[in-house]
Design an enzyme around this catalytic site. Structure first.
Site, PDB file in Angstrom:
ATOM      1  N   ASP A 193      -0.281   5.126   1.218  1.00 58.58           N
ATOM      2  CA  ASP A 193       0.218   6.297   2.429  1.00 58.58           C
ATOM      3  C   ASP A 193      -0.163   5.192   3.817  1.00 58.58           C
ATOM      4  O   ASP A 193      -1.134   4.516   3.632  1.00 58.58           O
ATOM      5  CB  ASP A 193      -1.502   6.959   2.017  1.00 58.58           C
ATOM      6  N   ASP A 207       1.262  -1.272  -0.015  1.00 59.67           N
ATOM      7  CA  ASP A 207       0.085   0.191  -0.064  1.00 59.67           C
ATOM      8  C   ASP A 207       0.902   1.362   0.004  1.00 59.67           C
ATOM      9  O   ASP A 207       1.916   1.820  -0.031  1.00 59.67           O
ATOM     10  CB  ASP A 207      -0.941  -0.107   1.568  1.00 59.67           C
TER      11      ASP A 207
END
Length: 178
Positions: A15, A13
């Site tokens: 952020d 991922d």
């Protein structure tokens, strides 16, 4: 050592795993790396792993920024990763959201929007990878769930130093990451 297939790639991922999540981050001037993130990507790159980023980006659909701004942000990430010998092999993003202000992105439960596995499945296909050869690391349960729905294990990163976390969760499978 386990009987698992050799690890060939890691989905990450963005952020909250690679960069600090200030909310809809898209301006390269606001790029702040998570502690140890650049070093983790560099270590994975040097170990011969593909690094694939899967990121929900509803800020595009909400009209906060556009695809070009996202591309600039990812280019800045690549430049800064390159300084330490790291590389992201591909960025996959999902601009779709059921409440999007931009009509073309207003889709409820889009197959790419995590926890749905669309971006992960596309990454597997694009890089000719089997789910047994990859893992996903995310900071939210939806990241891990997207990986699980695609048939791979996932690891929940709860903060701290990403390089140390990668060594801990992947070191047995990829000794070069210890």
């Amino acid at each position: 050592m386990t009987d698992l297939l050799p690890l060939k790639a890691v989905f990450l991922d963005r952020d909250g795993v690679l960069n600090i999540d200030h909310g809809y981050v898209h301006d390269p001037a606001r790029l702040e790396w998570i502690e140890g993130a650049r070093e983790a990507v560099a270590a994975m790159t040097k170990a011969g792993l593909k690094v694939l980023v899967v990121t929900n980006q509803s800020g595009i659909g909400r009209g906060y920024f556009d695809e070009f701004a996202l591309e600039r942000f990812h280019a800045a990430m690549q430049d800064q990763l390159g300084e330490v010998g790291g590389r992201v092999d591909a960025f996959y993003h999902c601009p779709f959201h059921e409440l999007a202000a931009v009509e073309q992105y207003r889709v409820a439960d889009h197959p790419d929007r995590k926890p749905n596995p669309g971006m992960v499945l596309r990454g597997l296909a694009d890089w000719n990878l089997a789910p047994e050869e990859v893992v996903i690391i995310g900071d939210r349960h939806i990241d891990v769930e997207a990986g699980n729905r695609a048939g791979m294990p996932g690891y929940l990163f709860k903060g701290g130093n990403l390089r140390a976390f990668v060594a801990q969760v992947l070191g047995e499978r990829v000794p070069a990451l210890k």
